[in-house]
Design a protein around this motif. Structure first.
Motif, PDB file in Angstrom:
ATOM      1  N   GLY A 184       0.823  -1.196   0.000  1.00  0.00           N
ATOM      2  CA  GLY A 184       0.000   0.000   0.000  1.00  0.00           C
ATOM      3  C   GLY A 184       0.862   1.253   0.000  1.00  0.00           C
ATOM      4  N   ASP A 185       0.205   2.410   0.012  1.00  0.00           N
ATOM      5  CA  ASP A 185       0.892   3.690  -0.109  1.00  0.00           C
ATOM      6  C   ASP A 185       0.757   4.487   1.187  1.00  0.00           C
ATOM      7  N   PRO A 186       1.880   4.752   1.888  1.00  0.00           N
ATOM      8  CA  PRO A 186       1.800   5.538   3.127  1.00  0.00           C
ATOM      9  C   PRO A 186       1.130   6.899   2.937  1.00  0.00           C
ATOM     10  N   ALA A 187       1.201   7.460   1.735  1.00  0.00           N
ATOM     11  CA  ALA A 187       0.584   8.768   1.494  1.00  0.00           C
ATOM     12  C   ALA A 187      -0.930   8.739   1.663  1.00  0.00           C
ATOM     13  N   ILE A 208      -1.502   0.201   9.289  1.00  0.00           N
ATOM     14  CA  ILE A 208      -2.161   1.489   9.517  1.00  0.00           C
ATOM     15  C   ILE A 208      -3.494   1.473   8.784  1.00  0.00           C
ATOM     16  N   ASN A 209      -4.582   1.573   9.553  1.00  0.00           N
ATOM     17  CA  ASN A 209      -5.929   1.601   8.964  1.00  0.00           C
ATOM     18  C   ASN A 209      -6.125   0.468   7.947  1.00  0.00           C
ATOM     19  N   SER A 210      -5.562  -0.695   8.254  1.00  0.00           N
ATOM     20  CA  SER A 210      -5.602  -1.833   7.324  1.00  0.00           C
ATOM     21  C   SER A 210      -5.933  -3.123   8.069  1.00  0.00           C
ATOM     22  N   PRO A 211      -7.178  -3.289   8.524  1.00  0.00           N
ATOM     23  CA  PRO A 211      -7.549  -4.486   9.292  1.00  0.00           C
ATOM     24  C   PRO A 211      -7.286  -5.806   8.577  1.00  0.00           C
ATOM     25  N   PRO A 212      -7.532  -5.941   7.256  1.00  0.00           N
ATOM     26  CA  PRO A 212      -7.269  -7.246   6.621  1.00  0.00           C
ATOM     27  C   PRO A 212      -5.797  -7.653   6.695  1.00  0.00           C
ATOM     28  N   GLU A 213      -4.912  -6.682   6.496  1.00  0.00           N
ATOM     29  CA  GLU A 213      -3.482  -6.990   6.563  1.00  0.00           C
ATOM     30  C   GLU A 213      -3.105  -7.435   7.975  1.00  0.00           C
ATOM     31  N   PHE A 214      -3.693  -6.776   8.970  1.00  0.00           N
ATOM     32  CA  PHE A 214      -3.414  -7.140  10.361  1.00  0.00           C
ATOM     33  C   PHE A 214      -3.937  -8.544  10.669  1.00  0.00           C
ATOM     34  N   MET A 215      -5.205  -8.807  10.337  1.00  0.00           N
ATOM     35  CA  MET A 215      -5.812 -10.080  10.688  1.00  0.00           C
ATOM     36  C   MET A 215      -5.151 -11.251   9.958  1.00  0.00           C
ATOM     37  N   MET A 216      -4.957 -11.111   8.654  1.00  0.00           N
ATOM     38  CA  MET A 216      -4.332 -12.193   7.908  1.00  0.00           C
ATOM     39  C   MET A 216      -2.845 -12.310   8.250  1.00  0.00           C
ATOM     40  N   GLY A 217      -2.235 -11.181   8.568  1.00  0.00           N
ATOM     41  CA  GLY A 217      -0.849 -11.211   9.000  1.00  0.00           C
ATOM     42  C   GLY A 217      -0.677 -12.044  10.263  1.00  0.00           C
ATOM     43  N   ASP A 276       4.204 -15.705  -0.903  1.00  0.00           N
ATOM     44  CA  ASP A 276       4.724 -15.197  -2.171  1.00  0.00           C
ATOM     45  C   ASP A 276       4.914 -13.694  -1.989  1.00  0.00           C
ATOM     46  N   LYS A 277       6.157 -13.244  -1.957  1.00  0.00           N
ATOM     47  CA  LYS A 277       6.441 -11.840  -1.648  1.00  0.00           C
ATOM     48  C   LYS A 277       5.853 -10.891  -2.676  1.00  0.00           C
ATOM     49  N   ALA A 278       5.863 -11.276  -3.947  1.00  0.00           N
ATOM     50  CA  ALA A 278       5.322 -10.401  -4.996  1.00  0.00           C
ATOM     51  C   ALA A 278       3.823 -10.187  -4.785  1.00  0.00           C
ATOM     52  N   ARG A 279       3.116 -11.240  -4.429  1.00  0.00           N
ATOM     53  CA  ARG A 279       1.676 -11.121  -4.187  1.00  0.00           C
ATOM     54  C   ARG A 279       1.411 -10.328  -2.902  1.00  0.00           C
ATOM     55  N   LEU A 280       2.246 -10.520  -1.897  1.00  0.00           N
ATOM     56  CA  LEU A 280       2.088  -9.791  -0.636  1.00  0.00           C
ATOM     57  C   LEU A 280       2.271  -8.295  -0.853  1.00  0.00           C
ATOM     58  N   VAL A 316      -3.953  -7.674  -4.841  1.00  0.00           N
ATOM     59  CA  VAL A 316      -4.213  -9.074  -4.471  1.00  0.00           C
ATOM     60  C   VAL A 316      -4.717  -9.079  -3.020  1.00  0.00           C
ATOM     61  N   SER A 317      -5.888  -9.646  -2.789  1.00  0.00           N
ATOM     62  CA  SER A 317      -6.460  -9.618  -1.444  1.00  0.00           C
ATOM     63  C   SER A 317      -5.594 -10.410  -0.490  1.00  0.00           C
ATOM     64  N   MET A 318      -5.673 -10.054   0.799  1.00  0.00           N
ATOM     65  CA  MET A 318      -4.882 -10.750   1.797  1.00  0.00           C
ATOM     66  C   MET A 318      -5.328 -12.205   1.935  1.00  0.00           C
ATOM     67  N   LYS A 319      -6.579 -12.496   1.692  1.00  0.00           N
ATOM     68  CA  LYS A 319      -7.025 -13.881   1.735  1.00  0.00           C
ATOM     69  C   LYS A 319      -6.333 -14.705   0.654  1.00  0.00           C
ATOM     70  N   GLU A 320      -6.198 -14.100  -0.528  1.00  0.00           N
ATOM     71  CA  GLU A 320      -5.496 -14.808  -1.599  1.00  0.00           C
ATOM     72  C   GLU A 320      -4.018 -14.987  -1.250  1.00  0.00           C
ATOM     73  N   VAL A 321      -3.417 -13.957  -0.625  1.00  0.00           N
ATOM     74  CA  VAL A 321      -2.017 -14.058  -0.234  1.00  0.00           C
ATOM     75  C   VAL A 321      -1.841 -15.209   0.762  1.00  0.00           C
TER      76      VAL A 321
END
Length: 409
Positions: free
Chosen positions: A350-353, A373-382, A393-397, A402-407
């Motif tokens: 994502g973009d910090p801006a 930051i303001n990214s619940p899916p990344e937190f939960m799937m993380g 897969d780092k490129a997909r991450l 690409v959704s976090m579920k797919e990652v």
């Protein structure tokens, strides 16, 4: 006497101690429970102290873990405004600050941690404050407001939360940090840069690489912070937020094993089988990372309380959890899962801006930690990726399309 019917004494009525008392009853413990706390009010949530409480959006009643009557109704002897002074392990008794002593069959240490004071001149001036208790928050709220100047010593999460709340109350705020960047000990540089810019947009000033050498004062009240280079930052109040030290002296004095906190196992049991330690004071195993560590967070307090209560009540050991914590600043919700131990790559998704992004810390192709930051899916799937130790897969991450579920799949 079996632990299931034993007298459990809990020293410390914070989030960990209060939760342990409630869980013991929930898990069917029938024996007496005594909850001893230094503060005059029942256990309460501490994270809102630097946010909602300062802004007048919360008070002791709204933050209480349980209503006061809960303790009497559930046979929990709550003793406020009392501290534990010493433990006699042979006699299984604790000397208390009111001059009495109390016997135990099982003892839980939930003594927490204390703010680290700066050993510099002027540290005892009125207006030099910390933020660990409801009383601290109430004093600060009464001090800070429009036209007031607040200096915050320490650019960690507590310092930044206090800065945000100070600005919400209309005060001028400057943060003094001795390291060359904010959050130097707890976050990556991407996050440091983002938070500095965001706070500056809200009018917070920063002095980085600035060491507080003394607090200046007049008539016993603080009037400024003198830096090591001689420059004085004028202020009406100071909040010192440079870290916390575990209150493990009572454990160390009675011969329990301590290492930057009270050493415990996965049941939260200490080197004495009759004594447990939970919350900020516990130096506990982290199987995910194959190490021991002391953590300061509400989820850590809750997990320790579950472990101790389960062991005492004869329940199976609860499943291990990924450590996590959060910080609220302005309209930002930072959620952190895991710890960045042994990391060899940092990946930004994502973009910090946009103020909506996540930073993943990787060891090889496995996620060690995520700061979202303001990214619940990344937190939960993380969290799931950290717990499952599954390769990614780092490129997909890195691709926010690409959704976090797919990652995670």
């Amino acid at each position: 006497m079996s632990e299931a019917a034993s007298h459990v004494v809990i020293l410390g009525a914070g989030h960990a101690g209060g939760t342990a008392a409630a869980l013991l009853r929930q898990y069917g413990h029938a024996g007496p429970i005594t909850l001893v706390g230094e503060e005059p009010i029942p256990p309460y949530q501490r994270p809102p102290l630097s946010k909602a409480w300062l802004k007048g959006e919360a008070d002791a009643d709204s933050l209480a873990l349980k209503p006061l009557e809960f303790y009497a109704e559930h046979g929990i002897d709550f003793r406020p405004s009392i501290a534990g002074l010493s433990i006699n392990r042979g006699a299984k008794s604790v000397a208390l600050s009111d001059g009495s002593s109390i016997g135990y069959d099982v003892l839980i240490l939930a003594t927490g941690a204390r703010a680290i004071a700066l050993p510099i001149p002027g540290a005892d001036l009125d207006g030099v404050m910390f933020l660990r208790t409801a009383a601290d928050a109430e004093t600060l709220k009464a001090t800070v407001g429009p036209g007031k100047r607040l200096a915050v010593v320490g650019g960690g999460y507590i310092g930044l939360e206090v800065a945000a709340s100070g600005r919400a109350l209309g005060a001028e705020v400057v943060v003094l940090e001795r390291e060359p960047r904010l959050l130097a000990r707890v976050a990556c540089e991407t996050l440091s840069t983002f938070f500095k810019a965001y706070h500056e947009q809200h009018g917070v000033g920063f002095e980085l690489g600035a060491t507080a050498a003394a607090f200046e004062g007049a008539d016993g009240k603080v009037s400024g912070v003198r830096l090591a280079d001689g420059w004085v930052i004028p202020c009406d109040a100071v909040v010192v937020g440079v870290g916390a030290a575990p209150n493990d002296e009572i454990a160390r004095d009675c011969g329990l094993e301590t290492t930057r906190g009270v050493v415990v196992d996965l049941d939260a049991r200490t080197s004495d089988p009759a004594i447990f330690a939970i919350g900020d004071v516990a130096h506990r195993p982290m199987p995910i990372y194959d190490r021991m560590f002391r953590m300061e967070s509400v989820p850590n307090a809750l997990e320790g309380a579950k472990q101790a209560a389960s062991a005492i009540a004869g329940r199976p050991q609860p499943a291990g959890e990924v450590p996590w914590q959060w910080s609220d600043q302005y309209d930002l919700k930072l959620q952190i899962a895991g710890y960045a131990f042994d990391v060899d790559e940092v990946l930004v998704r994502g973009d910090p801006a946009t103020a909506k992004f996540a930073v993943f810390h990787l060891r090889g192709d496995k996620v060690q930690s995520v700061e979202a930051i303001n990214s619940p899916p990344e937190f939960m799937m993380g969290k799931q990726l950290i717990l499952g130790r599954r390769p990614v897969d780092k490129a997909r991450l890195a691709d926010a399309a690409v959704s976090m579920k797919e990652v995670a799949l």
